[in-house]
Design a protein around this motif. Structure first.
Motif, PDB file in Angstrom:
ATOM      1  N   MET A  46       9.732  12.676   0.992  1.00  0.00           N
ATOM      2  CA  MET A  46       8.422  12.652   0.374  1.00  0.00           C
ATOM      3  C   MET A  46       8.610  12.423  -1.128  1.00  0.00           C
ATOM      4  O   MET A  46       9.215  13.227  -1.819  1.00  0.00           O
ATOM      5  N   ILE A  47       8.073  11.341  -1.617  1.00  0.00           N
ATOM      6  CA  ILE A  47       8.124  11.042  -3.042  1.00  0.00           C
ATOM      7  C   ILE A  47       6.699  11.008  -3.568  1.00  0.00           C
ATOM      8  O   ILE A  47       5.857  10.271  -3.069  1.00  0.00           O
ATOM      9  N   LYS A  48       6.443  11.845  -4.560  1.00  0.00           N
ATOM     10  CA  LYS A  48       5.131  11.916  -5.197  1.00  0.00           C
ATOM     11  C   LYS A  48       5.311  11.742  -6.690  1.00  0.00           C
ATOM     12  O   LYS A  48       6.343  12.098  -7.253  1.00  0.00           O
ATOM     13  N   ASP A  49       4.298  11.213  -7.339  1.00  0.00           N
ATOM     14  CA  ASP A  49       4.346  11.030  -8.783  1.00  0.00           C
ATOM     15  C   ASP A  49       4.084  12.331  -9.527  1.00  0.00           C
ATOM     16  O   ASP A  49       4.647  12.575 -10.589  1.00  0.00           O
ATOM     17  N   VAL A  50       3.204  13.167  -8.963  1.00  0.00           N
ATOM     18  CA  VAL A  50       2.779  14.394  -9.634  1.00  0.00           C
ATOM     19  C   VAL A  50       2.655  15.517  -8.611  1.00  0.00           C
ATOM     20  O   VAL A  50       2.107  15.317  -7.533  1.00  0.00           O
ATOM     21  N   GLY A  83      -4.323   5.463  -9.056  1.00  0.00           N
ATOM     22  CA  GLY A  83      -3.171   4.874  -8.392  1.00  0.00           C
ATOM     23  C   GLY A  83      -1.912   5.716  -8.497  1.00  0.00           C
ATOM     24  O   GLY A  83      -0.812   5.229  -8.233  1.00  0.00           O
ATOM     25  N   ILE A  84      -2.051   6.961  -8.889  1.00  0.00           N
ATOM     26  CA  ILE A  84      -0.924   7.879  -9.017  1.00  0.00           C
ATOM     27  C   ILE A  84      -0.946   8.821  -7.820  1.00  0.00           C
ATOM     28  O   ILE A  84      -1.989   9.349  -7.452  1.00  0.00           O
ATOM     29  N   SER A  85       0.211   9.035  -7.205  1.00  0.00           N
ATOM     30  CA  SER A  85       0.294   9.796  -5.963  1.00  0.00           C
ATOM     31  C   SER A  85       0.533  11.287  -6.230  1.00  0.00           C
ATOM     32  O   SER A  85       1.640  11.684  -6.578  1.00  0.00           O
TER      33      SER A  85
END
Length: 80
Positions: free
Chosen positions: A1-5, A25-27
């Protein structure tokens, strides 16, 4: 799982942040130990929010969380 925030706490502020991040557009991922909504869940009424003349805190947090879910924002119930 890769998330931006990663947002720790799914109170109204955390959920609102996640909504705006997703729209940009930020995950994001929301992590909350208890029920979404935070302290507002215990308010008998919320009367100072546009669009609602009067609503319970639980109803208000449920509506915000509905929007979180409608945007497919990941929500993790866990302790940090």
């Amino acid at each position: 799982m890769i998330k931006d925030v990663v947002i720790i706490g799914a109170g109204v502020a955390g959920m609102t942040s996640a909504i705006y991040l997703k729209r940009a557009g930020i995950s994001p991922v929301l992590i909350e130990m208890k029920r979404p909504g935070g302290q507002i869940n215990f308010a008998s009424s919320v009367e100072n929010f546009p669009t609602y003349i009067k609503i319970t805190g639980k109803e208000f947090s449920d509506k915000v969380f509905e929007q979180v879910k409608s945007l497919d924002i990941e929500y993790v119930k866990n302790e940090v």
